[in-house]
Design a protein around this motif. Structure first.
Motif, short mmCIF file in Angstrom:
data_model
loop_
_atom_site.label_atom_id
_atom_site.label_comp_id
_atom_site.label_asym_id
_atom_site.label_seq_id
_atom_site.Cartn_x
_atom_site.Cartn_y
_atom_site.Cartn_z
N GLY A 131 56.23 35.44 81.42
CA GLY A 131 55.35 34.80 82.08
C GLY A 131 54.92 33.27 81.54
N ARG A 132 54.19 32.75 82.18
CA ARG A 132 53.44 30.95 81.46
C ARG A 132 51.78 31.21 81.39
NH1 ARG A 132 54.45 25.65 84.86
NH2 ARG A 132 53.40 24.79 83.06
N THR A 133 51.18 32.29 82.32
CA THR A 133 50.23 32.55 81.84
C THR A 133 49.35 33.83 80.83
OG1 THR A 133 50.36 34.86 83.29
CG2 THR A 133 49.78 33.30 84.63
N TRP A 134 51.24 34.54 80.03
CA TRP A 134 51.05 35.26 78.70
C TRP A 134 51.45 33.80 77.49
CZ3 TRP A 134 50.00 40.06 78.20
CH2 TRP A 134 49.45 41.33 80.18
N ARG A 135 50.50 33.82 77.70
CA ARG A 135 51.36 31.94 76.53
C ARG A 135 50.62 32.93 75.07
NH1 ARG A 135 53.90 27.88 77.02
NH2 ARG A 135 53.12 27.08 75.24
N GLY A 136 49.49 33.52 75.22
CA GLY A 136 48.81 33.87 73.99
C GLY A 136 49.31 35.40 73.19
N LEU A 137 49.11 34.99 71.97
CA LEU A 137 49.53 36.65 70.85
C LEU A 137 48.45 36.76 70.54
CD1 LEU A 137 52.12 35.04 71.49
CD2 LEU A 137 53.02 37.04 70.18
N VAL A 138 47.86 37.91 69.91
CA VAL A 138 47.46 38.07 69.03
C VAL A 138 47.92 39.65 67.60
CG1 VAL A 138 45.24 39.68 67.78
CG2 VAL A 138 44.78 38.06 70.29
N TRP A 139 47.37 38.78 66.69
CA TRP A 139 48.38 39.37 65.05
C TRP A 139 47.34 39.93 64.89
CZ3 TRP A 139 53.75 39.35 65.55
CH2 TRP A 139 54.50 38.06 65.84
N ARG A 140 47.75 40.84 64.40
CA ARG A 140 46.36 41.98 63.70
C ARG A 140 46.82 42.64 63.23
NH1 ARG A 140 41.76 42.56 66.21
NH2 ARG A 140 41.23 42.37 68.77
N GLN A 141 46.12 43.08 61.60
CA GLN A 141 45.93 43.71 59.86
C GLN A 141 47.26 42.23 59.27
OE1 GLN A 141 43.99 45.38 59.95
NE2 GLN A 141 43.68 46.28 62.46
N ALA A 142 47.12 41.28 59.78
CA ALA A 142 48.33 40.51 58.84
C ALA A 142 47.81 40.64 57.85
CB ALA A 142 48.03 38.93 58.95
N GLY A 143 48.35 40.69 56.88
CA GLY A 143 48.14 39.87 55.06
C GLY A 143 48.31 38.36 54.98
N ALA A 144 47.66 37.99 53.86
CA ALA A 144 47.87 36.45 53.35
C ALA A 144 49.28 36.28 53.19
CB ALA A 144 47.05 36.79 52.07
N ALA A 145 50.18 37.57 53.14
CA ALA A 145 51.57 36.51 52.96
C ALA A 145 52.32 36.89 54.01
CB ALA A 145 52.34 37.79 52.09
N ASP A 146 51.88 36.99 55.44
CA ASP A 146 52.22 37.00 56.41
C ASP A 146 52.12 35.57 57.03
OD1 ASP A 146 53.33 39.79 56.30
OD2 ASP A 146 51.70 40.59 57.27
N LEU A 147 51.10 34.98 56.70
CA LEU A 147 50.31 33.63 57.72
C LEU A 147 51.58 32.86 57.78
CD1 LEU A 147 46.88 33.62 56.41
CD2 LEU A 147 47.60 34.63 57.79
N PRO A 148 52.10 32.51 56.67
CA PRO A 148 53.64 31.39 57.21
C PRO A 148 54.73 31.60 58.14
CG PRO A 148 52.57 31.56 54.40
CD PRO A 148 52.41 33.32 55.15
N SER A 149 54.71 32.53 58.08
CA SER A 149 55.23 34.01 58.97
C SER A 149 55.50 33.67 60.76
CB SER A 149 56.08 34.49 58.58
OG SER A 149 56.83 35.16 57.06
N LEU A 150 53.92 33.61 60.55
CA LEU A 150 53.44 34.07 62.09
C LEU A 150 53.32 32.44 63.17
CD1 LEU A 150 49.96 35.97 61.32
CD2 LEU A 150 52.99 36.44 62.03
N PRO A 151 53.82 32.78 64.19
CA PRO A 151 53.96 31.18 65.50
C PRO A 151 53.78 30.78 66.00
CG PRO A 151 55.01 33.19 65.66
CD PRO A 151 55.19 34.07 65.07
N GLY A 152 53.34 29.26 66.47
CA GLY A 152 52.09 29.38 67.29
C GLY A 152 51.90 27.85 66.63
N ARG A 153 51.45 27.00 67.39
CA ARG A 153 50.76 25.41 66.97
C ARG A 153 49.60 25.33 67.12
NH1 ARG A 153 54.44 24.36 70.76
NH2 ARG A 153 53.31 23.63 72.35
N VAL A 154 49.23 26.51 67.99
CA VAL A 154 47.48 26.41 67.60
C VAL A 154 46.92 28.02 67.29
CG1 VAL A 154 45.28 26.46 69.12
CG2 VAL A 154 47.15 24.65 70.13
N ARG A 155 46.30 28.03 66.32
CA ARG A 155 45.78 28.79 65.24
C ARG A 155 44.58 29.52 65.26
NH1 ARG A 155 50.87 32.11 61.05
NH2 ARG A 155 49.79 29.83 60.62
N LEU A 156 44.09 30.61 65.89
CA LEU A 156 42.54 31.14 65.05
C LEU A 156 43.19 31.75 63.90
CD1 LEU A 156 40.27 31.21 68.13
CD2 LEU A 156 40.79 29.38 66.55
#
Length: 339
Positions: free
Chosen positions: A133-158
């Motif tokens: 549903g629309r109230t679950w738009r946020g995802l948190v990806w934990r323990q990502a490595g530097a090589a993972d950053l280009p693969s992760l989706p999302g227009r707005v990222r912190l």
């Protein structure tokens, strides 16, 4: 141009859904550690405070990756949670693997190209937003490595840097080679400490399959000493018991002449990079022994050298100390993404 992927998402609740018939073969082909065994994920789900789900990514009919995630929403009471269909209606999907913070909560078949990995994760994020549903738009990806950053989706990222993972590549033929590669002060300290343990006839060391050497309660009690000291997250006893039963879990143990456990470390085996998962020891003031931590580290490294491993993942705690022992520190990140 390459073939376009046809992404399908299989959603599994490890508490209730049976293990997929392909799961063990997929784990073996993808070189996963024991924390990804289906029954182990089931124990983690039963002991979690929020819904824990396993998502299997398929390219057509072929499983090509997996995501483990928790539905984090407002909790009105403690205890076991309701099925996902009756769970919280607003919150964040946190992608993380229970049991260790040294490994990320998603993986792919080794032969997937970076473009295909991004396609899978982008499709996964979109499917989950529509499913929850629309109230679950946020995802948190934990323990990502530097090589993972280009693969992760999302227009707005912190992107927030967290403690690095220590990894010790093996480049020596024996333990003496490792000791000799360290700075002179560290080498001298380690050799003196190892001699003291060897000379102590009241300490009985062992290393082998965890299920043959230790019980879950013993591990939990000694882990608790470290949890209190370093404010670490506890592992439930049922989860530890499940890990000990796994064929790929090893233990390094120290007992006194009465059989009391003085120190214990658990190692999750892997064809190339075993993970030194956890350590716990009885405090000296309560009858424990000094220097068991370093002796245990040395035994694990010696075992890895003898087994022909590429190296040992030493986890996240004590990064400066592990760097001084020759480990490289790999940056890791927590990434909050939306849109």
């Amino acid at each position: 141009m390459g073939r376009r992927m046809t992404v399908e998402l299989e959603v599994l609740d490890p508490r209730h859904d049976p293990e997929p018939v392909y799961w063990r073969e997929l784990l073996a082909a993808s070189r996963r550690r024991a924390v990804w065994e289906y029954d182990q994920l089931g124990i983690a789900a039963w002991t979690a405070r929020s819904p824990l789900l396993l998502f299997v990514l398929h390219d057509g009919s072929a499983p090509v990756g997996a995501v483990c995630a928790t539905l984090l929403g407002p909790r009105r009471h403690r205890g076991s949670y309701a099925p996902p269909t009756g769970g919280p209606r607003v919150g964040v999907l946190q992608v993380a693997l229970p049991g260790t913070n040294a490994e990320r909560g998603w993986w792919f078949a080794d032969d997937l190209a970076p473009r295909d990995r991004r396609t899978l994760l982008t499709t996964y994020a979109g499917l989950m937003r529509r499913r929850l549903g629309r109230t679950w738009r946020g995802l948190v990806w934990r323990q990502a490595g530097a090589a993972d950053l280009p693969s992760l989706p999302g227009r707005v990222r912190l992107v927030h840097a967290v403690h690095p993972v220590a990894r010790l590549p093996i480049t020596w033929p024996n333990v003496e080679g490792w000791l000799g590669s360290l700075r002179p002060g560290r080498t001298g300290d380690l050799r003196r400490q190892l001699r003291q343990i060897t000379a102590d006839a009241t300490v009985l060391p062992a290393m082998g399959p965890a299920r043959e050497l230790v019980t879950a309660l013993e591990v939990a009690l000694l882990r608790r000493e470290n949890e209190l000291k370093y404010d670490a997250a506890p592992l439930p006893v049922p989860y530890i018991e499940g890990l000990i039963r796994q064929e790929g879990t090893l233990a390094v143990t120290y007992r006194d002449l009465t059989g009391r456990l003085l120190g214990v470390g658990l190692v999750l085996d892997h064809p190339g990079w075993p993970l030194y998962l956890t350590w716990g020891a009885l405090p000296v003031r309560r009858g424990g022994r000094r220097h068991l931590y370093f002796d245990g580290m040395t035994r694990v490294i010696g075992w890895a050298i003898g087994a022909g491993k590429a190296g040992v993942v030493l986890g996240k705690g004590k990064p400066e100390l592990k760097s001084d022992l020759g480990a490289e520190l790999l940056p890791t990140y927590a990434i909050a993404a939306a849109g």
